[in-house]
Scaffold this motif. Structure first.
Motif, PDB file in Angstrom:
ATOM      1  N   ARG A   1     -15.931  40.384 -47.435  1.00 20.36           N
ATOM      2  CA  ARG A   1     -15.432  40.491 -46.397  1.00 20.36           C
ATOM      3  C   ARG A   1     -13.960  39.037 -46.728  1.00 20.36           C
ATOM      4  NH1 ARG A   1     -18.767  34.709 -44.154  1.00 20.36           N
ATOM      5  NH2 ARG A   1     -18.348  33.237 -45.865  1.00 20.36           N
ATOM      6  N   THR A   2     -13.613  39.546 -45.871  1.00 17.22           N
ATOM      7  CA  THR A   2     -12.091  38.920 -45.214  1.00 17.22           C
ATOM      8  C   THR A   2     -12.075  37.705 -44.260  1.00 17.22           C
ATOM      9  OG1 THR A   2     -10.494  40.968 -45.639  1.00 17.22           O
ATOM     10  CG2 THR A   2     -10.065  39.038 -44.632  1.00 17.22           C
ATOM     11  N   VAL A   3     -11.469  35.892 -44.963  1.00 19.54           N
ATOM     12  CA  VAL A   3     -11.304  35.195 -43.817  1.00 19.54           C
ATOM     13  C   VAL A   3     -10.690  34.475 -43.995  1.00 19.54           C
ATOM     14  CG1 VAL A   3     -12.594  32.909 -45.016  1.00 19.54           C
ATOM     15  CG2 VAL A   3     -14.125  34.655 -45.142  1.00 19.54           C
ATOM     16  N   VAL A   4     -10.235  34.458 -43.144  1.00 14.34           N
ATOM     17  CA  VAL A   4      -8.820  34.047 -42.288  1.00 14.34           C
ATOM     18  C   VAL A   4      -9.024  32.704 -42.340  1.00 14.34           C
ATOM     19  CG1 VAL A   4      -7.125  33.886 -40.277  1.00 14.34           C
ATOM     20  CG2 VAL A   4      -8.119  35.568 -40.813  1.00 14.34           C
ATOM     21  N   LYS A   5      -7.898  32.245 -42.896  1.00 17.68           N
ATOM     22  CA  LYS A   5      -7.773  30.515 -43.092  1.00 17.68           C
ATOM     23  C   LYS A   5      -6.394  29.664 -42.250  1.00 17.68           C
ATOM     24  CE  LYS A   5     -11.442  29.302 -46.457  1.00 17.68           C
ATOM     25  NZ  LYS A   5     -11.359  28.697 -48.262  1.00 17.68           N
ATOM     26  N   THR A   6      -6.991  28.602 -41.629  1.00 21.09           N
ATOM     27  CA  THR A   6      -5.287  28.573 -41.472  1.00 21.09           C
ATOM     28  C   THR A   6      -5.001  27.058 -42.323  1.00 21.09           C
ATOM     29  OG1 THR A   6      -5.793  28.071 -39.474  1.00 21.09           O
ATOM     30  CG2 THR A   6      -4.166  26.901 -39.291  1.00 21.09           C
TER      31      THR A   6
ATOM     32  N   VAL B   1      -4.119  32.961 -43.851  1.00 24.05           N
ATOM     33  CA  VAL B   1      -3.910  33.239 -45.087  1.00 24.05           C
ATOM     34  C   VAL B   1      -5.123  34.334 -44.973  1.00 24.05           C
ATOM     35  CG1 VAL B   1      -4.013  32.664 -47.743  1.00 24.05           C
ATOM     36  CG2 VAL B   1      -2.940  31.646 -46.286  1.00 24.05           C
ATOM     37  N   GLN B   2      -5.587  34.912 -45.331  1.00 22.93           N
ATOM     38  CA  GLN B   2      -6.107  36.268 -45.398  1.00 22.93           C
ATOM     39  C   GLN B   2      -6.386  35.987 -46.920  1.00 22.93           C
ATOM     40  OE1 GLN B   2      -5.256  40.097 -44.085  1.00 22.93           O
ATOM     41  NE2 GLN B   2      -6.002  39.385 -41.563  1.00 22.93           N
ATOM     42  N   LYS B   3      -8.149  35.763 -46.975  1.00 21.78           N
ATOM     43  CA  LYS B   3      -8.912  35.614 -48.419  1.00 21.78           C
ATOM     44  C   LYS B   3     -10.192  36.453 -48.711  1.00 21.78           C
ATOM     45  CE  LYS B   3      -7.356  31.230 -50.272  1.00 21.78           C
ATOM     46  NZ  LYS B   3      -7.379  29.670 -50.487  1.00 21.78           N
ATOM     47  N   THR B   4     -10.350  37.664 -49.704  1.00 22.31           N
ATOM     48  CA  THR B   4     -11.701  38.083 -49.560  1.00 22.31           C
ATOM     49  C   THR B   4     -12.101  37.857 -50.779  1.00 22.31           C
ATOM     50  OG1 THR B   4      -9.892  39.945 -49.623  1.00 22.31           O
ATOM     51  CG2 THR B   4     -12.040  40.252 -50.500  1.00 22.31           C
ATOM     52  N   GLN B   5     -13.220  37.174 -50.059  1.00 26.27           N
ATOM     53  CA  GLN B   5     -14.248  36.423 -50.813  1.00 26.27           C
ATOM     54  C   GLN B   5     -15.725  37.988 -51.033  1.00 26.27           C
ATOM     55  OE1 GLN B   5     -15.934  33.487 -47.922  1.00 26.27           O
ATOM     56  NE2 GLN B   5     -14.449  32.281 -48.437  1.00 26.27           N
ATOM     57  N   ARG B   6     -16.453  37.661 -52.260  1.00 24.61           N
ATOM     58  CA  ARG B   6     -17.643  38.527 -52.921  1.00 24.61           C
ATOM     59  C   ARG B   6     -18.792  37.709 -52.516  1.00 24.61           C
ATOM     60  NH1 ARG B   6     -17.911  41.472 -58.292  1.00 24.61           N
ATOM     61  NH2 ARG B   6     -19.181  42.707 -58.234  1.00 24.61           N
ATOM     62  N   ARG B   7     -19.658  38.346 -52.016  1.00 22.12           N
ATOM     63  CA  ARG B   7     -21.140  37.595 -51.708  1.00 22.12           C
ATOM     64  C   ARG B   7     -21.318  37.243 -52.427  1.00 22.12           C
ATOM     65  NH1 ARG B   7     -21.904  37.423 -46.433  1.00 22.12           N
ATOM     66  NH2 ARG B   7     -21.294  38.552 -44.837  1.00 22.12           N
ATOM     67  N   LYS B   8     -22.264  36.061 -53.192  1.00 16.33           N
ATOM     68  CA  LYS B   8     -22.528  36.103 -54.174  1.00 16.33           C
ATOM     69  C   LYS B   8     -24.190  37.253 -54.421  1.00 16.33           C
ATOM     70  CE  LYS B   8     -24.227  31.896 -56.763  1.00 16.33           C
ATOM     71  NZ  LYS B   8     -24.744  30.694 -56.998  1.00 16.33           N
TER      72      LYS B   8
END
Length: 365
Positions: free
Chosen positions: A270-275, A257-264
């Protein structure tokens, strides 16, 4: 004479008084017999009855001990007969997997629904000049078909409790399932601990390197020492799966699953890929691991309860009568048993009123 009449009258009066007391006691008991709190009900009883109930519970406890010995001996008998059943299971596997072709004598079985054999049907079609060549070729392919393809997959899809576990991605893998075996276990001391292993045999495939996946169940044949009176026979108390050696990119129990995170504090992302785990039949081989004495949450308890039910069903019904679950004949038998149980419950009910239908919860893995 007068004295005798007087004594007789006194005796009658005493009997009447006793009857009145018994009737009153019965009425009193009737007012609380449906109490929702059994402990409160027992406390409401007269002391002599509470004392006798303790004796009955003592008898019940002794009966449970005898019943446990019966199931221990039954398990030993099952282990003895396991060696007698195994040759039949081996022969079944060889026929299904096309290792052997049964001869004409072995195929003798009465059937009212079957028509002509494939060979006879092919001969009839081949003898008709106007039959297209494609039909003849199709019949040749059917005659050349080896074993019984997708035998266990069809069984799984026929049985609701198993079909609920299967996802679309599981089916191509389960086509490679060629056998399921049951192996009984004796753990030694304590004698009341026994179990069984379900062995799932796979032909070489492009999904994992294992040819054997196992699921082990530990059973307690005797009553719980802390709750002897609730004993209803052997029960599964623990299960253990196995590791599946998935080939790269073939693991159907997880998804990315790809999730987009915003830097604090920054306007960058950035795009983070999680299993993450996903629904799959193969989660069956990684059940929740529970420590002895651990208090389970509702979700874990539901998962294990469904798991134990599936393990029992595979061992007691599906594996011994696989051909009948393949054809669907065993399903009709199961439905008849369910209707019989429902009928008995309705007949034993007191009074009229609406009946509440039970809902079947889908097992989760």
């Amino acid at each position: 004479m007068a004295d005798n009449q007087k004594n007789s009258g006194s005796t009658t009066a005493v009997k009447n008084n006793n009857n009145d007391g018994t009737n009153q006691l019965t009425e009193d008991l009737g007012t609380v017999v449906h109490a929702t709190d059994p402990a409160a009900y027992v406390r409401s009883l007269p002391a002599p009855i509470r004392r006798r109930l303790k004796a009955l519970k003592r008898l019940q406890s002794d009966m449970s001990s005898v019943e446990a010995k019966f199931f221990e001996e039954l398990h030993q008998l099952e282990c003895k007969y396991e060696t007698l059943y195994n040759p039949f299971y081996v022969k079944r596997f060889k026929i299904v997997s096309a290792e052997v072709e049964p001869d004409d004598n072995e195929c003798q079985w009465p059937s009212e629904d079957e028509g002509d054999s494939l060979e006879d049907d092919f001969k009839k079609k081949a003898s008709i000049d106007k039959s297209p060549d494609s039909e003849c070729e199709e019949m040749e392919e059917e005659i050349d078909m080896k074993g019984i393809p997708e035998f266990w997959l069809r069984i799984f899809k026929n049985v609701e409790i198993l079909a609920d576990l299967i996802e679309e991605n599981d089916e191509p893998i389960l086509k490679h399932l060629v056998d399921i075996r049951v192996r009984l276990l004796n753990y030694g001391a304590p004698v009341s601990k026994h179990g069984f292993v379900l062995e799932f045999v796979f032909e070489p495939n492009e999904y994992f390197t294992n040819t054997l996946l196992t699921k082990e169940y530990t059973m307690n044949l005797g009553p719980d020492p802390e709750d002897v009176l609730s004993y209803e026979g052997p029960e599964i108390v623990k299960c253990k799966g196995c590791s599946i050696d998935w080939k790269d990119g073939r693991n159907v129990t997880v998804k990315r699953v790809q999730k987009t995170q915003r830097r604090k504090g920054q306007d960058t992302r950035r795009t983070v890929v999680k299993t993450v785990r996903t629904h799959s039949f193969f989660n069956f081989f990684s059940p929740p691991q529970v420590q002895e004495g651990e208090v389970l949450d509702d979700e874990t308890e539901d998962i294990l309860s469904a798991d134990y039910e599936i393990g029992h069903f595979l061992r007691d019904r599906v594996v011994p009568k696989a051909v009948l679950y393949y054809t669907g004949e065993a399903l009709d038998s199961d439905e008849s048993e369910e209707y019989d149980e429902e009928g008995e419950e309705q007949e034993s009910g007191c009074g009229g009123g609406d009946t509440e239908e039970g809902s079947e919860q889908e097992p989760s893995q």
